[in-house]
Design an enzyme around this catalytic site. Structure first.
Site: not given
Ligand code: CA
Ligand code: CA
Length: 588
Positions: A188, A513, A555, A564
């Site tokens: 993020d 991710h 994956d 992530e």
């Protein structure tokens, strides 16, 4: 129209294809052979793990399979207590020839290629450090440095709102502050002080432990031409952001700089939601104090290039320490904050219930930097308890690493406790080595299913670091040998057969991710990123092939529970690979 079979060229091609597919059918690359997909040091340990119950010989071949250069017998079978699979190890440590090879077992197949040479992990040390450049906020990544992953600037972060939870008389809610730079935390785009704490502590410690070798690592970043090592330039990018997260009036430190809620899978320049700094609290403030005190020591070496910075860092650390003393039990509790304030904040909470370890760490870094005994009681009070592997919410062991590193320069007060401090570190390492010979993969990582936490690969790297410190204290090469076993684990000798660093090895994550890797339209993921790794928790409810702890990895970009990436996972990876390279070269 001419029949293609009558054309001599096509005929030759046909024969060629038949020959090669025949050879490929008789023996192909097998995922059942698990090894470090990058390689090995000529004089270092070399082990592969093979998922097989059968007794067999194994062979080291050249990459064209025309020469057999070494042979040996597989070791006795060991049942993996986690998966039930039967594993045999191939030990080819006595094979010292340099080059690129494959390992072959007739009934199983070929391994991925691997290289034996000096400095074999140097490029991995470079790429895992370079990954932080790709995480930078507030700067465009240009192709000269970023290659195909060049992108527009994201998040200038010059117009950040004070969230109501962080309001004070002089900074009411809605006040605008500037808080540029820093690294995006993970997949993020938010920036969190607590997680920056352990990340910066680990990277600054790497510099302090191995200054000479780290000075030779060039990552091709905008600052590569200056007189400061690229490791420190990269650290500075986040340090300058962290400095803006302190309320200059009272010394308290905001928990995070964040959107109210997570962005979609978009590029950073498209992520333009309002951002806030959120509640000052004790743990964030102590983590900040520790980092700034340590940074002050490190950047003291560069008075010409960074005038005043070391002093500013130390003053900020001391101010933060005083705030924490005056506010010793302020917790970050996101639900409570959301009940009392708007907008609700739903991004990563990094909530930590115990600040005992943060007091020890902050006190230690301030004590070592200032040599002021007033900090020592905070260290002393916790000296009888055993250590644990560091994580974002448990940083006490970082303090012991620093005390051990500076053992010879401590005040008399601290020096008296040095043997006990170092014994804590070697005991931690000895516990890691207990029963390691009986492990199916021969690695320290994975002795118990409990190792497969969220971010398990960072645990493997942090275990390796504990072993490196034990080696530095004792010079017992057994610690180093098994530190390397955990690097092998991360690079392929594990329950999934993945080399968990993007862009490395033959089978590595392609779909982390990670918002930029998902949204940039480029097939290859951004390189040098460590995937979280096997974790049976499946907190994301994505689809997994199994629930077996050491195999539960997918994956797929859905999988934030296993795939992530995060700055606090990459940092121990950078430390471990760089330390092992430095020690292999005997350059500190
Ligand atoms: Ca530089
Ligand atoms: Ca804690």
């Amino acid at each position: 129209m001419k029949n293609w079979f009558t054309c001599p060229l096509f005929f030759l091609l046909f024969i060629f294809t038949i020959c090669f597919s025949h050879s490929a059918l008789s023996q192909t690359t097998s995922d059942k052979i698990r090894l470090n997909q990058i390689g090995f040091y000529p004089n270092g340990p070399k082990t592969a793990a093979i998922i097989t119950a059968e007794e067999s010989s194994f062979y080291i071949l050249n990459t064209t399979h025309t020469d057999t250069l070494f042979s040996g017998k597989l070791q006795k079978p060991v049942t993996n207590a986690i998966s039930g699979k039967i594993v045999r190890l191939a030990d080819f440590s006595s094979f010292h020839k340099q080059g690129t090879f494959i390992l072959s077992i007739p009934a199983v197949g070929y391994s991925y290629p691997f290289t034996i040479k000096n400095n074999v992990h140097h490029l991995l040390a470079v790429s895992t450090l370079k990954s932080y450049y790709y995480q930078r906020a507030s700067i465009p990544l240009i192709s000269k440095f970023a290659g195909q992953w060049a992108r527009a600037e994201g998040h200038p972060d010059t117009q950040i709102l004070i969230h109501p939870s962080a309001a004070s008389a002089n900074h009411p809610a809605g006040t605008i502050i500037s808080s540029s730079r820093g690294w995006y935390d993970a997949g993020d785009y938010n920036k969190y002080i607590v997680n920056s704490g352990i990340t910066m502590g680990t990277l600054l410690s790497l510099y302090e432990d191995f200054p000479k070798y780290t000075e030779t690592i060039h990552t091709n970043i905008p600052e590569s031409q200056n007189a400061i090592p690229d490791l420190l330039d990269e650290i500075l990018w986040n340090l300058r952001w962290m400095l803006t997260m302190q309320d200059a009036e009272d010394g308290g430190v905001y928990h995070k700089l964040t959107n109210a809620s997570f962005d979609g899978m978009i590029m950073p320049d498209r992520a333009i939601k309002p951002r806030y700094v959120v509640k000052k609290n004790t743990i964030a403030t102590l983590d900040f104090a520790a980092v700034m005190a340590q940074a002050s020591r490190v950047f003291r070496k560069y008075p010409k290039q960074l005038p005043g910075l070391a002093d500013s860092c130390l003053q900020s650390a001391q101010k933060a320490w005083i705030w924490a003393q005056n506010n010793p039990e302020v917790l970050y509790q996101q639900n409570l904050i959301n009940q009392q304030n708007d907008p609700d904040i739903t991004t990563g909470s990094y909530e930590d219930k115990s600040n005992k370890d943060e007091w020890v760490w902050a006190a230690t870094e301030l004590y070592v930097t200032t040599k002021d005994n007033k900090y020592y009681p905070y260290i002393k009070q916790d000296l009888d308890n055993a250590l644990s592997i560091p994580s974002w919410n448990q940083v006490r062991t970082l303090a012991y690493y620093t005390l051990s590193r500076y053992g010879s320069t401590l005040t008399q007060t601290g020096k008296k406790d040095l043997p006990s401090i170092q014994k804590h570190i070697t005991s931690l390492a000895d516990n890691l080595l207990k029963d390691v010979e009986m492990q199916p993969y021969g690695t320290v990582m994975g002795k118990t299913a409990k190792d497969y936490i969220w971010g398990s690969n960072s645990l493997a790297a942090n275990q390796g670091i504990a072993l490196v410190y034990a080696y530095q204290i004792t010079h017992n090469s057994r610690y180093l040998h098994y530190a390397l076993s955990n690097l092998d684990f991360i690079l392929g000798r594990n329950g999934t057969g993945y080399c968990y660093v993007t862009g490395s090895g033959s089978k590595s994550p392609h779909h982390p991710h990670h918002r930029p890797s998902i949204a940039d339209g480029i097939d290859a993921p951004i390189p040098g990123l460590l995937a979280g790794g096997a974790n049976p928790g499946q907190q994301d409810k994505c689809e997994y092939p199994t629930t077996i702890a050491d195999e539960c990895y997918a994956d797929i970009d859905c999988s934030y529970a296993t795939n992530e990436i995060a700055i606090n996972w990459n940092a121990p990876m950078v430390y471990l690979v760089t330390a092992l390279e430095a020690l292999q070269r005997s350059i500190k």
